[in-house]
Design an enzyme around this catalytic site. Sequence first.
Site, mmCIF file in Angstrom:
data_model
loop_
_atom_site.group_PDB
_atom_site.id
_atom_site.type_symbol
_atom_site.label_atom_id
_atom_site.label_comp_id
_atom_site.label_asym_id
_atom_site.label_seq_id
_atom_site.Cartn_x
_atom_site.Cartn_y
_atom_site.Cartn_z
ATOM 1 N N ASP A 3 33.748 45.422 50.423
ATOM 2 C CA ASP A 3 33.774 45.422 51.887
ATOM 3 C C ASP A 3 32.873 46.500 52.489
ATOM 4 O O ASP A 3 32.067 46.217 53.386
ATOM 5 C CB ASP A 3 35.208 45.633 52.396
ATOM 6 C CG ASP A 3 36.156 44.548 51.927
ATOM 7 O OD1 ASP A 3 36.412 43.603 52.684
ATOM 8 O OD2 ASP A 3 36.639 44.654 50.778
ATOM 9 N N ASP A 12 45.740 39.608 53.870
ATOM 10 C CA ASP A 12 45.374 40.489 52.750
ATOM 11 C C ASP A 12 45.638 41.951 53.110
ATOM 12 O O ASP A 12 46.098 42.737 52.278
ATOM 13 C CB ASP A 12 43.910 40.292 52.370
ATOM 14 C CG ASP A 12 43.668 39.005 51.586
ATOM 15 O OD1 ASP A 12 44.653 38.337 51.218
ATOM 16 O OD2 ASP A 12 42.494 38.665 51.345
#
Length: 259
Positions: A171, A234
């Site tokens: 990410d 998530d």
Amino acid sequence: MFNDSPLPYWSRRFPPSLRPGLRLLLFFLSVGILKKSGSTTSRKLASHGFGASMAAMSSFPPQRYHYFLVLDFEATCDKPQLHPQEIIEFPILKLNGRTMEIESTFHMYVQPVVHPQLTPFCTELTGIIQGMVDGQPSLQQVLERVDEWMAKEGLLDPSVKSIFVTCGDWDLKVMLPGQCQYLGLPVADYFKQWINLKKAYSFAMGSWPKNGLLDMNKGLNLQHIGRPHSGIDDCKNIANIMKTLAHRGFIFKQTSKPF
């Protein structure tokens, strides 16, 4: 009775000869024998927004950060992979470092511009349909709103220690800097340090979670929350795993290397 209760992770620092006494002390704390309601310490914690009871506080040592910022992007994708990928879901949960509870949520969908049409593969994987991204702000606009949210939440105050937490390094090591470079956008400094939950879990549990959140939930006997590959769901799973590890005595530390 208390002899059967497991000692927390951090108790390993004490020699075996001291652990029976430590177990007894923790038992007394848990039933409130040593708790002083309305104490100076409790008032100080409350004044800083840390309203956890002393009994809850005794269950795990304090963390190094005031807040953890749990983040999990979803991006455009296909088989074979699209280039460049673009962020389409941008969720952040603000987790209190004392209570490990969620205090605030930032959640926006993002309009992709290079590949504006989501592929069937992407929708099936993430659950994000075309109508959820059409007309949404660009990444530049979303990053501006993240900064506004960070300021509103007091996270830009130099005296407040916070750090991002992700499930892996992708990410903040690959996705965000890669897309920002492609678009000619700066990356804020607060995105340049993070905790990789997979590494933290492996330090705490002694095994690598090959299948990410699914393995971590299984290893900790936790129910999976929501839909896999939904960014906000998530994040909720990451927060739940962190809370469970913290209650076992694990202290989270930065895992990323300086840029």
